[in-house]
Motif scaffolding. Structure first.
Motif, PDB file in Angstrom:
ATOM      1  N   LEU A  25      -5.736 -19.244 -46.539  1.00 40.85           N
ATOM      2  CA  LEU A  25      -5.838 -18.524 -47.820  1.00 40.85           C
ATOM      3  C   LEU A  25      -6.751 -17.307 -47.683  1.00 40.85           C
ATOM      4  N   TYR A  29      -5.504 -13.548 -48.129  1.00 39.92           N
ATOM      5  CA  TYR A  29      -6.106 -12.845 -49.272  1.00 39.92           C
ATOM      6  C   TYR A  29      -6.836 -11.573 -48.837  1.00 39.92           C
ATOM      7  N   LEU A  32      -4.387  -8.929 -47.989  1.00 40.81           N
ATOM      8  CA  LEU A  32      -3.700  -8.392 -49.169  1.00 40.81           C
ATOM      9  C   LEU A  32      -4.593  -7.465 -49.986  1.00 40.81           C
ATOM     10  N   ARG A  59       3.638  -6.378 -44.082  1.00 38.19           N
ATOM     11  CA  ARG A  59       3.801  -6.639 -45.519  1.00 38.19           C
ATOM     12  C   ARG A  59       3.994  -8.136 -45.800  1.00 38.19           C
ATOM     13  N   TRP A  63       1.392 -12.711 -46.950  1.00 37.01           N
ATOM     14  CA  TRP A  63       1.955 -13.615 -47.982  1.00 37.01           C
ATOM     15  C   TRP A  63       2.336 -14.961 -47.381  1.00 37.01           C
ATOM     16  N   VAL A  66      -0.791 -16.977 -47.082  1.00 36.28           N
ATOM     17  CA  VAL A  66      -1.196 -17.529 -48.381  1.00 36.28           C
ATOM     18  C   VAL A  66      -0.298 -18.723 -48.740  1.00 36.28           C
ATOM     19  N   ILE A  70      -1.417 -22.633 -49.318  1.00 33.61           N
ATOM     20  CA  ILE A  70      -1.133 -23.431 -50.530  1.00 33.61           C
ATOM     21  C   ILE A  70      -0.391 -24.704 -50.167  1.00 33.61           C
ATOM     22  N   LEU A  73      -2.808 -27.102 -48.654  1.00 29.41           N
ATOM     23  CA  LEU A  73      -3.692 -27.579 -49.714  1.00 29.41           C
ATOM     24  C   LEU A  73      -3.011 -28.653 -50.570  1.00 29.41           C
ATOM     25  N   SER A  74      -1.719 -28.463 -50.794  1.00 30.64           N
ATOM     26  CA  SER A  74      -0.985 -29.407 -51.650  1.00 30.64           C
ATOM     27  C   SER A  74      -0.836 -30.777 -50.988  1.00 30.64           C
TER      28      SER A  74
ATOM     29  N   ARG B   2      -4.238 -32.477 -57.033  1.00 30.81           N
ATOM     30  CA  ARG B   2      -3.478 -31.490 -56.279  1.00 30.81           C
ATOM     31  C   ARG B   2      -3.243 -30.231 -57.096  1.00 30.81           C
ATOM     32  N   LEU B   6      -4.331 -26.423 -56.354  1.00 38.19           N
ATOM     33  CA  LEU B   6      -3.366 -25.323 -56.295  1.00 38.19           C
ATOM     34  C   LEU B   6      -3.750 -24.175 -57.217  1.00 38.19           C
ATOM     35  N   PRO B   9      -6.082 -21.128 -55.257  1.00 36.60           N
ATOM     36  CA  PRO B   9      -5.473 -19.952 -54.605  1.00 36.60           C
ATOM     37  C   PRO B   9      -4.707 -19.074 -55.576  1.00 36.60           C
ATOM     38  N   ALA B  16      -5.983 -10.408 -56.127  1.00 35.57           N
ATOM     39  CA  ALA B  16      -5.668  -9.662 -54.905  1.00 35.57           C
ATOM     40  C   ALA B  16      -4.788  -8.475 -55.221  1.00 35.57           C
ATOM     41  N   GLN B  17      -4.788  -7.554 -54.286  1.00 38.19           N
ATOM     42  CA  GLN B  17      -3.972  -6.355 -54.464  1.00 38.19           C
ATOM     43  C   GLN B  17      -2.528  -6.671 -54.124  1.00 38.19           C
TER      44      GLN B  17
END
Lengths: 170, 218
Positions: A25, A29, A32, A59, A63, A66, A70, A73-74, B2, B6, B9, B16-17
């Motif tokens: 992450l 991040y 980005l 590009r 992503w 990220v 996630i 993490l899940s 969970r 979630l 993030p 974020a950009q």
């Protein structure tokens, strides 16, 4: 390899999972937050991609990091997300080792710009790779232990280690 | 648990950009400034239309090999396709690095040449022959090869006597510090008052794609 106590196993896997997710992450991040052009310059300096792939990769890759963070993490299908993380980190690490061996004075580009490639960044990346491998192996082993249990044990899903697929398809 | 995990993030990503030209790039490290407020070192280092929507500031060190690559390979097409067509204003900034022995003196010669209208010629010569003078330190001889004797003497006089010759370098170094520069070459792309710092030698085709997207957004 894993501690005998299931609670300790659970805690270690959860810790490893959170750490690994945090790494992906943060990496995504921080990239980005910068213009994609900056990451394209970092990729270009590593001399691994043809010019026409620099823009799409710079590009998309942040992503993907990220998304993978996630996913880890899940805890859903953890063994597969951790395996993918291991694969990605192994590729990144190989590229960095190659660049360092070639004597390229380049930016690591791991967590955004401004981090020159050197022994310190290589050691850190090696540790991240080791962590990803450990989480992957632990997730696969816990899954194997769970599936090897007698049917009676399956009626107590709360005793399953966190991070394994309690109610998810295999 | 969970879903709580979630959310973290997701919240991070919201800050974020996403679009490359409008996001808060380097917002923390580089204070946003209006393009018009950017101090211009000297007019001879600035080219292009003042009404150009984008200003590209290029920090270089005459002794840095990547700066040579940028100067020889990237700036000519940038000037031809964007500066000459009024899309981009180009500003050269000096950022001599302390580890380069002859960089300061090369910068002095280039800026002295700029005072007599020969900046491009001398800067080009210095980058072209970088491998030679960075070894033997013969900056004077290198510059003398491209300037007529009369002009060369003027340059020598300026290098020797003009106490304000380093003023622009001091200003560029201060600006570099504000831009958090840690290497050369570095480009700072100024658009709509936002400064986006790009470290390293940018390949022209990628820079072109980036500038085109910025210009398309208006």
């Amino acid at each position: 390899m894993l501690p005998a106590n299931p609670k300790v196993q659970r805690m270690l896997l959860l810790l490893g999972r959170l750490l690994l997710a945090g790494i992906f992450l943060a990496a995504g991040y921080l990239k980005l937050r910068e213009p994609w052009l900056q990451f394209a310059v970092s990729l270009n300096s590593l001399k691994i991609l043809p010019d026409n792939l620099l823009e799409p990769v710079s590009r998309i890759l942040p992503w993907c990091e990220v998304a993978l963070g996630i996913w880890i993490l899940s805890g859903i299908w953890l063994r597969w997300s951790a395996a993918l993380a291991s694969l990605m980190l192994a590729v990144f690490f190989s590229v960095l080792v190659r660049s360092y061996a070639m004597g390229l004075q380049v930016d690591c580009g791991c967590f955004g710009s401004g981090e020159p490639l050197g022994p310190k960044t290589l050691a850190r990346d090696a540790l991240m790779l080791a962590l990803a491998f450990c989480v992957t192996i632990a997730a696969f082993r816990m899954r194997a232990v769970r599936t090897a249990r007698p049917p009676a044990d399956d009626s107590h899903p709360s005793s399953l280690p966190s991070g394994t697929e309690q109610s998810r398809p295999a | 648990m969970r879903s709580l995990l979630l959310l973290l993030p997701a919240a991070l990503l919201m800050t974020a950009q996403t679009p490359p030209s409008t996001g808060p790039t380097h917002k923390k490290s580089i204070p946003e400034r209006k393009a018009a407020a950017v101090p211009v070192a000297k007019n001879f280092k600035l080219s292009g239309s003042p009404s150009a929507p984008i200003t590209v500031e290029v920090y270089t060190d005459y002794e840095c090999p990547s700066c040579r690559t940028l100067y020889m390979d990237v700036l000519p097409p940038l000037e031809a396709q964007y500066v000459a067509t009024g899309k981009v204003q180009l500003l050269h900034r000096d950022f001599p690095l302390s580890q380069h022995q002859f960089s300061r003196i090369a910068t002095k010669y280039a800026n002295a040449a700029g005072q007599i209208g020969r900046y491009e010629l001398v800067a080009n010569q210095l980058f072209k022959t970088q491998a030679d003078w960075s070894q033997n330190g013969n900056v004077d001889g290198t510059v003398a090869k491209v300037l007529p004797p009369g002009e060369m003497q003027k340059v020598r006089d300026l290098v020797k006597n003009d106490t304000h010759l380093d003023d622009t370098v001091t200003a560029d170094l201060a600006m570099g510090a504000r831009d958090n520069l840690n290497q050369t070459p570095t480009m700072v792309i100024v658009n709509k008052g936002k400064r986006q710092k790009i470290d390293g030698a940018v390949p022209f085709n990628i820079l072109k794609s980036y500038l085109d997207q910025m210009l398309a957004k208006g």
